[in-house]
Enzyme design. Structure first.
Site, PDB file in Angstrom:
ATOM      1  N   GLU A 209       0.860  -1.228   0.069  1.00 17.84           N
ATOM      2  CA  GLU A 209       0.025  -0.034  -0.054  1.00 17.84           C
ATOM      3  C   GLU A 209       0.761   1.158  -0.024  1.00 17.84           C
ATOM      4  OE1 GLU A 209      -4.232  -1.388   1.930  1.00 17.84           O
ATOM      5  OE2 GLU A 209      -2.927  -0.738   3.075  1.00 17.84           O
TER       6      GLU A 209
ATOM      7  N   CYS B   9       1.747  -2.527  16.200  1.00 15.97           N
ATOM      8  CA  CYS B   9       1.693  -2.487  14.639  1.00 15.97           C
ATOM      9  C   CYS B   9       0.810  -3.693  13.951  1.00 15.97           C
ATOM     10  CB  CYS B   9       2.981  -2.089  14.227  1.00 15.97           C
ATOM     11  SG  CYS B   9       3.110  -2.013  12.301  1.00 15.97           S
TER      12      CYS B   9
ATOM     13  N   CYS C  56      -1.298   5.445   9.768  1.00 19.70           N
ATOM     14  CA  CYS C  56      -0.107   4.860  10.155  1.00 19.70           C
ATOM     15  C   CYS C  56      -0.443   3.239  10.864  1.00 19.70           C
ATOM     16  CB  CYS C  56       0.777   5.393  11.476  1.00 19.70           C
ATOM     17  SG  CYS C  56       1.327   7.178  10.781  1.00 19.70           S
TER      18      CYS C  56
HETATM   19  N1  SAH Z   1       9.289   0.196  10.332  1.00 22.57           N
HETATM   20  C1  SAH Z   1       9.345   1.846  10.194  1.00 22.57           C
HETATM   21  C2  SAH Z   1       8.424   2.596   9.418  1.00 22.57           C
HETATM   22  C3  SAH Z   1       7.050   2.063   9.204  1.00 22.57           C
HETATM   23  S1  SAH Z   1       5.887   2.239  10.578  1.00 22.57           S
HETATM   24  C4  SAH Z   1       9.173   2.211  11.623  1.00 22.57           C
HETATM   25  O1  SAH Z   1       8.738   1.412  12.330  1.00 22.57           O
HETATM   26  O2  SAH Z   1       9.655   3.197  12.064  1.00 22.57           O
HETATM   27  C5  SAH Z   1       5.685   4.204  10.507  1.00 22.57           C
HETATM   28  C6  SAH Z   1       5.255   4.552  11.775  1.00 22.57           C
HETATM   29  O3  SAH Z   1       4.009   4.014  12.325  1.00 22.57           O
HETATM   30  C7  SAH Z   1       6.007   4.192  12.924  1.00 22.57           C
HETATM   31  O4  SAH Z   1       6.463   5.294  13.996  1.00 22.57           O
HETATM   32  C8  SAH Z   1       5.197   3.120  13.653  1.00 22.57           C
HETATM   33  O5  SAH Z   1       5.736   2.771  14.818  1.00 22.57           O
HETATM   34  C9  SAH Z   1       4.110   3.741  13.621  1.00 22.57           C
HETATM   35  N2  SAH Z   1       2.671   2.735  13.784  1.00 22.57           N
HETATM   36  C10 SAH Z   1       2.698   1.407  13.495  1.00 22.57           C
HETATM   37  N3  SAH Z   1       1.581   0.878  13.825  1.00 22.57           N
HETATM   38  C11 SAH Z   1       0.613   2.105  14.393  1.00 22.57           C
HETATM   39  C12 SAH Z   1      -0.579   2.241  14.824  1.00 22.57           C
HETATM   40  N4  SAH Z   1      -1.541   1.374  14.869  1.00 22.57           N
HETATM   41  N5  SAH Z   1      -0.738   3.628  15.301  1.00 22.57           N
HETATM   42  C13 SAH Z   1      -0.024   4.552  15.334  1.00 22.57           C
HETATM   43  N6  SAH Z   1       1.003   4.408  14.665  1.00 22.57           N
HETATM   44  C14 SAH Z   1       1.608   3.283  14.327  1.00 22.57           C
HETATM   45 FE1  SF4 Z   2       7.643  -2.326  13.828  1.00 24.67          FE
HETATM   46 FE2  SF4 Z   2       7.768  -0.431  11.753  1.00 24.67          FE
HETATM   47 FE3  SF4 Z   2       7.643  -3.181  11.295  1.00 24.67          FE
HETATM   48 FE4  SF4 Z   2       5.598  -1.994  12.202  1.00 24.67          FE
HETATM   49  S1  SF4 Z   2       6.594  -1.666  10.119  1.00 24.67           S
HETATM   50  S2  SF4 Z   2       6.466  -3.642  12.781  1.00 24.67           S
HETATM   51  S3  SF4 Z   2       6.422  -0.463  13.627  1.00 24.67           S
HETATM   52  S4  SF4 Z   2       9.489  -2.052  12.479  1.00 24.67           S
END
Ligand code: SAH
Ligand code: SF4
Length: 395
Positions: free
Chosen positions: A116, A143, A371
């Protein structure tokens, strides 16, 4: 730093060439690789560098996909190129537009996988949130992407191709000869979609180099933000080899809590991470590091947490801003979003300490584009389709 195997599982990277018989995709190649391939397939060595420059501009600056449109190349040469090469980007499977203008695309990549991409229009900018992996090997407990099995790393073509796809949809390719636009619909890129970009470093770097290339997509490095959960050894490389802005999924102020929320913390803990950020060569007052902090009710949202967060940042003297993210719930999520009052009280403590503490606006909620929600809807759809088929088979 503890040096055992990194927390990755089952990461597959596709070869950059398509299987025998298929044409070679020019998208996502470095200039050097494109030059080598042109020579290998009949372009005279002396001309190759110039040809790369010309083809590069047609692909990335003008958005052309057909060699026949490359009018500054001889007709016979265009035909020769078309026999061996192609210009291919991910295919759009579906597009949803939110009431707030946010667009969510589902795109299909090689092998039939889907990722996505989210476009978020704002008054003074337009941000494209792109994915770097199908799923994620990490398992952050809040996440949704983290609950999915990683299928594979995206190639540079698939990463930069997401940007090209969005420019197609926004109809933003400039017309040759027209002056450069000052404000673009697509002005910023954030690597905040699915996946951990620093576990796919080389491909993300090659793609972002094209995004920043003045003859390519031509975005300033300051308009690109890479978000990482904290792959410490790759943080310095990000500054050196990409040079973009950095965001860190911080999310907790004690190792005990961060071990649960962001399990990569067990490998590189809070102090190791903060040290890497303090050493980030690009960090300065004008290029502050963003600390992302998801607000989870009763888990990481107390006044003490806010004070500890500030202490950490001050202790290491890191130029920082703190982006508070109201938790986006997903089906079966083990957490709840902190109340608005709590989020504002937390933000206020940070602000009083002298740091910017914006609360991230949740965009595109009606289309599950926020996010941490990515891919969920399609995964669900697919599962239920499978279920339906299974049921049908039983009857
Ligand atoms: N893997 C990377 C980038 C993708 S996630 C990372 O973890 O930074 C992008 C952002 O969205 C990250 O800060 C992550 O912690 C946040 N995120 C993930 N799941 C979320 C949720 N359910 N609600 C709010 N933010 C979330
Ligand atoms: Fe953690 Fe970023 Fe991977 Fe989600 S996408 S599991 S926040 S590292």
């Amino acid at each position: 730093m503890t040096a055992s195997a990194p927390i990755t599982q089952d990461v597959m990277t596709l070869p950059r060439k398509e299987p025998e018989g298929g044409k070679i995709n020019l998208v996502g190649l470095t200039r050097e690789r494109m030059r080598e391939l042109l020579i290998e397939h009949g372009t005279p060595e002396k001309q190759a560098k110039m040809r790369v420059g010309q083809i590069w501009q047609w692909i990335y600056q003008w958005g052309k996909r057909d060699f026949a449109d490359m009018t500054n190349l001889a007709k016979a040469y265009r035909a020769q190129l078309a026999e061996t090469f192609e210009i291919r980007i991910p295919e759009v499977v579906s597009k949803q537009v939110s009431t707030d203008g946010t667009r969510k695309y589902l795109v299909r990549i090689n092998g039939g996988h889907e990722v996505e991409v989210v476009y978020i229009p704002e008054d003074d900018r337009g941000t494209l949130c792109i994915s770097s992996q199908v799923g994620c090997t990490l398992t952050c407990s809040f996440c949704h992407t983290g609950t999915q099995k990683l299928v594979r790393n995206l190639t540079p073509a698939e990463i930069v191709g997401q940007v090209m796809m969005a420019r197609d949809d926004l109809e933003e390719w400039p017309v040759p000869g027209a002056p450069k636009e000052e404000t673009r619909l697509l002005s910023n890129i954030v690597l905040m979609g699915m996946g951990e970009p620093l576990y796919n470093f080389d491909n993300v770097r090659d793609a972002m180099k094209i995004a920043m290339d003045p003859e390519g997509i031509s975005l300033s490095r300051r308009r690109i933000t890479l978000s990482t959960s904290g792959v410490v050894p790759e943080i310095a490389r990000t500054a050196e080899e990409i040079g973009c802005l950095l965001a860190i999924s911080f999310h907790a102020t004690t190792n005990e809590t961060r071990d649960v929320l962001v399990p990569i913390n067990k490998r590189w803990n809070i102090d190791e991470l903060l040290q890497a950020l303090a050493d980030y060569p690009k960090a300065s007052n004008s290029e502050r590091i963003t600390f992302e902090y998801v607000m989870l009710d009763g888990v990481n949202d107390t006044d003490e947490d806010a004070h500890r967060l500030i202490d950490h940042i001050k202790r290491y003297n890191i130029p920082a801003k703190i982006n508070l993210i109201p938790f986006n719930e997903w089906p079966g999520a083990p957490y709840k979003r902190s109340s608005n009052n709590r989020i504002h009280a937390f933000a206020n403590i940070i602000y009083q300490a002298g740091y910017a503490s914006p609360i991230r606006k949740t965009r595109g909620e009606d289309i599950m584009a926020a996010c941490g929600q990515l891919k969920s809807a399609t995964e669900r759809a697919r599962k239920s389709r499978k279920q339906i088929e299974a049921e049908a088979g039983m009857k």
